[in-house]
Design a protein around this motif. Sequence first.
Motif, PDB file in Angstrom:
ATOM      1  N   PHE A  10     -36.400 -54.144 -72.623  1.00  0.00           N
ATOM      2  CA  PHE A  10     -35.632 -52.902 -72.629  1.00  0.00           C
ATOM      3  C   PHE A  10     -34.377 -53.030 -71.771  1.00  0.00           C
ATOM      4  CE2 PHE A  10     -40.144 -51.933 -72.813  1.00  0.00           C
ATOM      5  CZ  PHE A  10     -40.235 -51.020 -73.848  1.00  0.00           C
ATOM      6  N   TYR A  11     -33.446 -52.137 -71.985  1.00  0.00           N
ATOM      7  CA  TYR A  11     -32.370 -51.891 -71.026  1.00  0.00           C
ATOM      8  C   TYR A  11     -32.487 -50.414 -70.663  1.00  0.00           C
ATOM      9  CZ  TYR A  11     -28.074 -51.378 -68.540  1.00  0.00           C
ATOM     10  OH  TYR A  11     -27.176 -51.122 -67.556  1.00  0.00           O
ATOM     11  N   SER A  12     -32.607 -50.124 -69.382  1.00  0.00           N
ATOM     12  CA  SER A  12     -32.799 -48.751 -68.918  1.00  0.00           C
ATOM     13  C   SER A  12     -31.567 -48.265 -68.168  1.00  0.00           C
ATOM     14  CB  SER A  12     -34.006 -48.678 -67.979  1.00  0.00           C
ATOM     15  OG  SER A  12     -35.170 -49.123 -68.633  1.00  0.00           O
ATOM     16  N   ALA A  13     -30.963 -47.201 -68.679  1.00  0.00           N
ATOM     17  CA  ALA A  13     -29.845 -46.548 -67.982  1.00  0.00           C
ATOM     18  C   ALA A  13     -30.463 -45.418 -67.159  1.00  0.00           C
ATOM     19  CB  ALA A  13     -28.833 -46.013 -68.979  1.00  0.00           C
ATOM     20  N   HIS A  14     -30.718 -45.696 -65.880  1.00  0.00           N
ATOM     21  CA  HIS A  14     -31.411 -44.748 -65.005  1.00  0.00           C
ATOM     22  C   HIS A  14     -30.536 -43.570 -64.608  1.00  0.00           C
ATOM     23  CE1 HIS A  14     -33.879 -48.375 -64.471  1.00  0.00           C
ATOM     24  NE2 HIS A  14     -34.866 -47.490 -64.446  1.00  0.00           N
ATOM     25  N   PHE A  15     -31.180 -42.424 -64.475  1.00  0.00           N
ATOM     26  CA  PHE A  15     -30.468 -41.226 -64.024  1.00  0.00           C
ATOM     27  C   PHE A  15     -30.192 -41.298 -62.523  1.00  0.00           C
ATOM     28  CE2 PHE A  15     -33.243 -39.433 -67.562  1.00  0.00           C
ATOM     29  CZ  PHE A  15     -32.300 -39.708 -68.530  1.00  0.00           C
ATOM     30  N   ASP A  16     -31.106 -41.914 -61.760  1.00  0.00           N
ATOM     31  CA  ASP A  16     -30.936 -42.107 -60.315  1.00  0.00           C
ATOM     32  C   ASP A  16     -30.289 -43.465 -60.078  1.00  0.00           C
ATOM     33  OD1 ASP A  16     -32.178 -39.711 -59.369  1.00  0.00           O
ATOM     34  OD2 ASP A  16     -34.117 -40.569 -59.881  1.00  0.00           O
ATOM     35  N   THR A  17     -28.974 -43.502 -60.124  1.00  0.00           N
ATOM     36  CA  THR A  17     -28.271 -44.787 -60.019  1.00  0.00           C
ATOM     37  C   THR A  17     -28.211 -45.315 -58.583  1.00  0.00           C
ATOM     38  OG1 THR A  17     -26.165 -43.622 -59.840  1.00  0.00           O
ATOM     39  CG2 THR A  17     -26.851 -44.320 -62.047  1.00  0.00           C
ATOM     40  N   ASP A  18     -28.569 -44.509 -57.607  1.00  0.00           N
ATOM     41  CA  ASP A  18     -28.476 -44.927 -56.207  1.00  0.00           C
ATOM     42  C   ASP A  18     -29.791 -45.464 -55.650  1.00  0.00           C
ATOM     43  OD1 ASP A  18     -29.747 -42.473 -56.343  1.00  0.00           O
ATOM     44  OD2 ASP A  18     -28.873 -41.726 -54.485  1.00  0.00           O
ATOM     45  N   GLY A  53     -36.485 -41.435 -64.168  1.00  0.00           N
ATOM     46  CA  GLY A  53     -36.044 -41.148 -65.525  1.00  0.00           C
ATOM     47  C   GLY A  53     -34.933 -42.081 -65.973  1.00  0.00           C
ATOM     48  N   ALA A  54     -34.871 -42.287 -67.282  1.00  0.00           N
ATOM     49  CA  ALA A  54     -33.856 -43.182 -67.839  1.00  0.00           C
ATOM     50  C   ALA A  54     -33.710 -42.945 -69.337  1.00  0.00           C
ATOM     51  CB  ALA A  54     -34.242 -44.641 -67.606  1.00  0.00           C
ATOM     52  N   LEU A  55     -32.600 -43.386 -69.843  1.00  0.00           N
ATOM     53  CA  LEU A  55     -32.407 -43.526 -71.276  1.00  0.00           C
ATOM     54  C   LEU A  55     -32.658 -45.010 -71.541  1.00  0.00           C
ATOM     55  CD1 LEU A  55     -31.691 -41.855 -73.736  1.00  0.00           C
ATOM     56  CD2 LEU A  55     -29.310 -42.472 -73.384  1.00  0.00           C
ATOM     57  N   SER A  56     -33.664 -45.302 -72.344  1.00  0.00           N
ATOM     58  CA  SER A  56     -34.111 -46.674 -72.543  1.00  0.00           C
ATOM     59  C   SER A  56     -33.702 -47.170 -73.934  1.00  0.00           C
ATOM     60  CB  SER A  56     -35.631 -46.719 -72.398  1.00  0.00           C
ATOM     61  OG  SER A  56     -36.110 -48.003 -72.660  1.00  0.00           O
ATOM     62  N   PHE A  57     -33.184 -48.396 -73.978  1.00  0.00           N
ATOM     63  CA  PHE A  57     -32.731 -49.018 -75.224  1.00  0.00           C
ATOM     64  C   PHE A  57     -33.551 -50.284 -75.473  1.00  0.00           C
ATOM     65  CE2 PHE A  57     -29.260 -46.722 -73.310  1.00  0.00           C
ATOM     66  CZ  PHE A  57     -28.759 -45.978 -74.366  1.00  0.00           C
ATOM     67  N   GLN A  58     -34.035 -50.434 -76.689  1.00  0.00           N
ATOM     68  CA  GLN A  58     -34.835 -51.596 -77.045  1.00  0.00           C
ATOM     69  C   GLN A  58     -34.299 -52.187 -78.351  1.00  0.00           C
ATOM     70  OE1 GLN A  58     -38.922 -50.887 -78.406  1.00  0.00           O
ATOM     71  NE2 GLN A  58     -39.588 -52.416 -76.916  1.00  0.00           N
ATOM     72  N   LEU A  59     -33.617 -53.312 -78.240  1.00  0.00           N
ATOM     73  CA  LEU A  59     -33.113 -54.024 -79.409  1.00  0.00           C
ATOM     74  C   LEU A  59     -34.276 -54.763 -80.049  1.00  0.00           C
ATOM     75  CD1 LEU A  59     -30.503 -54.738 -80.957  1.00  0.00           C
ATOM     76  CD2 LEU A  59     -30.327 -56.772 -79.508  1.00  0.00           C
ATOM     77  N   LYS A  60     -34.347 -54.721 -81.384  1.00  0.00           N
ATOM     78  CA  LYS A  60     -35.455 -55.381 -82.064  1.00  0.00           C
ATOM     79  C   LYS A  60     -34.948 -56.188 -83.260  1.00  0.00           C
ATOM     80  CE  LYS A  60     -36.783 -51.158 -84.536  1.00  0.00           C
ATOM     81  NZ  LYS A  60     -37.883 -50.210 -84.751  1.00  0.00           N
TER      82      LYS A  60
END
Length: 153
Positions: free
Chosen positions: A32-40, A141-148
């Motif tokens: 996965f690639y996770s774009a986290h809401f808590d970036t700090d 929390g995050a927006l998660s991306f999974q390339l397949k």
Amino acid sequence: MKGLACLICAVSTLGSARAELDASRLWLNAGFYSAHFDTDKGLRNANPGLGFEYRISDDWGATAGRFINSDDARSGYVGAYYQPWRWGTMKLGVVAGAFNGYPKAFNGGWFPAVIPAASIESGQWGLNVALVPPLKDRLYGALSFQLKFRFQD
């Protein structure tokens, strides 16, 4: 590899009407690639691993795999996609299943999750996008991306 065994079991149970697996329904992903809401928080965004997804029907799929999670620990997952709604080429619904390996969540043990998920599939490539909600101070929390990728179109 418990996740892979669970995937095979789920596929054979849910897809028992088919005598053999259809390779064009089998997807491979590398995590996965996770774009986290808590970036700090110093969380790991790149979550490499190995996973499989088998589309049982247009609405249902089974998935399982292992990856390095945002806390730098090894995690496993097993679940089922239910995506009955369409918006253009996008499938919309949820993925429900279980995860483990998060040190702050249930002492790293297995826990259930139901997560909103969208999938886009075209030819041999696809993308799953999931909205992972935060869980107090246990999961971020995050927006998660999974390339397949699938070997057979």
